[in-house]
Design a protein around this motif. Structure first.
Motif, PDB file in Angstrom:
ATOM      1  N   GLY A  99       6.954  80.800 106.821  1.00 15.20           N
ATOM      2  CA  GLY A  99       6.225  82.056 106.665  1.00 15.20           C
ATOM      3  C   GLY A  99       7.019  83.051 105.853  1.00 15.20           C
ATOM      4  O   GLY A  99       7.002  84.258 106.118  1.00 15.20           O
ATOM      5  N   ALA A 100       7.709  82.544 104.829  1.00 17.06           N
ATOM      6  CA  ALA A 100       8.637  83.381 104.069  1.00 17.06           C
ATOM      7  C   ALA A 100       7.947  84.485 103.291  1.00 17.06           C
ATOM      8  O   ALA A 100       8.585  85.461 102.904  1.00 17.06           O
ATOM      9  N   ASN A 101       6.645  84.342 103.042  1.00 13.98           N
ATOM     10  CA  ASN A 101       5.888  85.402 102.389  1.00 13.98           C
ATOM     11  C   ASN A 101       5.257  86.371 103.379  1.00 13.98           C
ATOM     12  O   ASN A 101       4.676  87.379 102.981  1.00 13.98           O
ATOM     13  N   GLY A 102       5.343  86.052 104.664  1.00 13.65           N
ATOM     14  CA  GLY A 102       4.697  86.865 105.681  1.00 13.65           C
ATOM     15  C   GLY A 102       5.429  88.165 105.943  1.00 13.65           C
ATOM     16  O   GLY A 102       6.576  88.373 105.518  1.00 13.65           O
ATOM     17  N   TYR A 103       4.766  89.044 106.666  1.00 14.95           N
ATOM     18  CA  TYR A 103       5.320  90.367 106.933  1.00 14.95           C
ATOM     19  C   TYR A 103       6.655  90.271 107.670  1.00 14.95           C
ATOM     20  O   TYR A 103       7.663  90.860 107.259  1.00 14.95           O
ATOM     21  N   SER A 104       6.697  89.498 108.753  1.00 17.54           N
ATOM     22  CA  SER A 104       7.940  89.357 109.511  1.00 17.54           C
ATOM     23  C   SER A 104       8.931  88.470 108.782  1.00 17.54           C
ATOM     24  O   SER A 104      10.138  88.755 108.767  1.00 17.54           O
ATOM     25  N   GLY A 105       8.440  87.394 108.180  1.00 21.10           N
ATOM     26  CA  GLY A 105       9.326  86.451 107.517  1.00 21.10           C
ATOM     27  C   GLY A 105      10.167  87.098 106.433  1.00 21.10           C
ATOM     28  O   GLY A 105      11.375  86.845 106.330  1.00 21.10           O
ATOM     29  N   GLN A 106       9.561  87.957 105.614  1.00 19.82           N
ATOM     30  CA  GLN A 106      10.305  88.602 104.542  1.00 19.82           C
ATOM     31  C   GLN A 106      11.393  89.517 105.085  1.00 19.82           C
ATOM     32  O   GLN A 106      12.512  89.553 104.549  1.00 19.82           O
ATOM     33  N   ARG A 107      11.095  90.261 106.140  1.00 21.39           N
ATOM     34  CA  ARG A 107      12.101  91.180 106.697  1.00 21.39           C
ATOM     35  C   ARG A 107      13.245  90.395 107.331  1.00 21.39           C
ATOM     36  O   ARG A 107      14.414  90.791 107.234  1.00 21.39           O
ATOM     37  N   ILE A 108      12.932  89.288 107.981  1.00 22.29           N
ATOM     38  CA  ILE A 108      13.969  88.482 108.616  1.00 22.29           C
ATOM     39  C   ILE A 108      14.864  87.854 107.558  1.00 22.29           C
ATOM     40  O   ILE A 108      16.102  87.853 107.694  1.00 22.29           O
ATOM     41  N   ILE A 109      14.269  87.327 106.506  1.00 24.93           N
ATOM     42  CA  ILE A 109      15.064  86.715 105.438  1.00 24.93           C
ATOM     43  C   ILE A 109      16.000  87.742 104.808  1.00 24.93           C
ATOM     44  O   ILE A 109      17.192  87.475 104.584  1.00 24.93           O
ATOM     45  N   THR A 110      15.481  88.918 104.529  1.00 18.81           N
ATOM     46  CA  THR A 110      16.312  89.966 103.936  1.00 18.81           C
ATOM     47  C   THR A 110      17.499  90.300 104.826  1.00 18.81           C
ATOM     48  O   THR A 110      18.637  90.445 104.346  1.00 18.81           O
ATOM     49  N   ARG A 111      17.244  90.387 106.127  1.00 15.90           N
ATOM     50  CA  ARG A 111      18.330  90.706 107.066  1.00 15.90           C
ATOM     51  C   ARG A 111      19.360  89.575 107.120  1.00 15.90           C
ATOM     52  O   ARG A 111      20.570  89.822 107.117  1.00 15.90           O
ATOM     53  N   LEU A 112      18.903  88.338 107.142  1.00 10.80           N
ATOM     54  CA  LEU A 112      19.819  87.208 107.204  1.00 10.80           C
ATOM     55  C   LEU A 112      20.652  87.082 105.932  1.00 10.80           C
ATOM     56  O   LEU A 112      21.834  86.722 105.976  1.00 10.80           O
ATOM     57  N   LEU A 113      20.051  87.396 104.794  1.00 11.43           N
ATOM     58  CA  LEU A 113      20.810  87.381 103.541  1.00 11.43           C
ATOM     59  C   LEU A 113      21.886  88.456 103.545  1.00 11.43           C
ATOM     60  O   LEU A 113      22.988  88.245 103.017  1.00 11.43           O
ATOM     61  N   ASP A 114      21.587  89.608 104.129  1.00 11.34           N
ATOM     62  CA  ASP A 114      22.584  90.673 104.243  1.00 11.34           C
ATOM     63  C   ASP A 114      23.801  90.207 105.031  1.00 11.34           C
ATOM     64  O   ASP A 114      24.924  90.703 104.816  1.00 11.34           O
ATOM     65  N   LEU A 115      23.577  89.258 105.946  1.00  8.67           N
ATOM     66  CA  LEU A 115      24.651  88.737 106.788  1.00  8.67           C
ATOM     67  C   LEU A 115      25.288  87.492 106.177  1.00  8.67           C
ATOM     68  O   LEU A 115      26.085  86.818 106.833  1.00  8.67           O
ATOM     69  N   ASP A 116      24.912  87.177 104.942  1.00  6.31           N
ATOM     70  CA  ASP A 116      25.540  86.112 104.156  1.00  6.31           C
ATOM     71  C   ASP A 116      25.198  84.707 104.647  1.00  6.31           C
ATOM     72  O   ASP A 116      25.955  83.755 104.416  1.00  6.31           O
ATOM     73  N   HIS A 117      24.051  84.558 105.320  1.00 10.44           N
ATOM     74  CA  HIS A 117      23.577  83.223 105.649  1.00 10.44           C
ATOM     75  C   HIS A 117      22.930  82.586 104.415  1.00 10.44           C
ATOM     76  O   HIS A 117      22.476  83.288 103.502  1.00 10.44           O
ATOM     77  N   THR A 118      22.872  81.268 104.388  1.00  8.18           N
ATOM     78  CA  THR A 118      22.146  80.543 103.357  1.00  8.18           C
ATOM     79  C   THR A 118      20.741  80.258 103.876  1.00  8.18           C
ATOM     80  O   THR A 118      20.586  79.658 104.946  1.00  8.18           O
TER      81      THR A 118
END
Length: 291
Positions: free
Chosen positions: A7-26
């Motif tokens: 659900g990477a295009n979804g409302y929650s999915g996009q916010r979660i991905i952005t947060r995880l990238l901030d924490l340097d996850h792949t």
């Protein structure tokens, strides 16, 4: 960590991905159409996978964790066939992939809809499940599939209420907000009923980003909501005042209408769920959607 988010295009999915990238996850971001995402393409830790969940080609052979947010909602225009295909069958395929890829944890976005007809004033994890609709049943089946393989794949299922935030559109509060901004009448029932059935998307993203790095055991199920409640009538009047609207309130009394609050003490105690109270959360929501 290497994390798959559906659900990477979804409302929650996009916010979660952005947060995880901030924490340097792949991140491996799974979506049917990666072109509609607002997430920056310049991050070397972000890998887009354009695929259907029933045929998730292009995924890595090994993954540390899966965050499954993708689903077909139980809204007009979505058939039962769509719900079964995209929620039940797709979840089954994804769970099998997680096992094959040796994932150590699985976070599943479930919903309050699993409860069906709520007959109590307060909902907890042990509230009886009574005749859920097809969408609620599809989410319950996802939880149960994970429970069956809990010794092989630890999981956490989050029974979520309405998710609000900047530009959110699906919640009852979103529709009320748009009516208020337009100066239209706001219709609702039972203004004295207490309400805390919401989660702010940014707090949810922060919570999931912490949860993914903690050890999970068995197949935990948790309800989430605001940590305090507010009468619905007071909530609506606050929104009218903050948005400087001349909307009229039309509040009816309907004793038959379901009304309950969410007790998220288990998530607070076990997982450290600690959101803002409902007044702060709604105030932020109003401010970020006031333009």
């Amino acid at each position: 960590m290497e994390i798959l988010v559906t659900g990477a295009n979804g409302y929650s999915g996009q916010r979660i991905i952005t947060r995880l990238l901030d924490l340097d996850h792949t991140i491996w971001a799974l979506a049917r159409d990666s072109n509609s995402s607002s997430i920056s393409r310049t991050n070397d830790n972000l890998n887009w996978v354009k695929a259907d969940l029933l045929n998730p080609v292009g995924l890595p052979s090994k993954i540390d964790a899966v965050i499954h947010t993708a689903a077909s909602l139980g809204v007009p225009g979505v058939s039962i066939n769509d719900i079964v295909r995209n929620n039940v069958e797709a979840s089954r395929v994804l769970i099998q992939y997680a096992l094959t890829a040796n994932a150590r944890s699985f976070i599943y976005f479930s919903a309050m809809s699993v409860y069906g007809a709520v007959e109590t004033n307060e909902v907890t994890e042990t509230t009886p499940i009574i005749d859920p609709n097809p969408y609620g049943m599809s989410k319950l089946l996802g939880e149960q599939m994970l429970a069956e393989i809990s010794q092989q794949l630890p999981s956490t299922s989050l029974r979520l209420p309405a998710i609000i935030g900047p530009g959110s559109t699906h919640a009852w509060l979103d529709r009320a907000r748009e009516n208020i901004k337009a100066g239209e009448t706001v219709n609702f029932v039972n203004p004295d009923n207490q309400f805390n059935n919401l989660v702010h998307v940014d707090e949810l993203a922060d919570f999931v980003s912490r949860l993914i790095s903690t050890d999970q055991e068995d197949a935990g199920v948790y309800v989430l909501g605001a940590t305090s409640s507010l009468p619905i009538g007071e909530l609506i009047n606050n929104m009218i005042r903050e948005l400087k609207s001349n909307s009229i309130v039309n509040a009816q009394i309907d004793p038959s209408a379901p009304a309950f609050t969410i007790n998220c003490a288990k998530a607070e105690n076990d997982l450290g769920w600690a959101p803002q109270n409902i007044v702060e959360s709604v105030d932020n929501y109003i401010a970020e959607n006031s333009s």
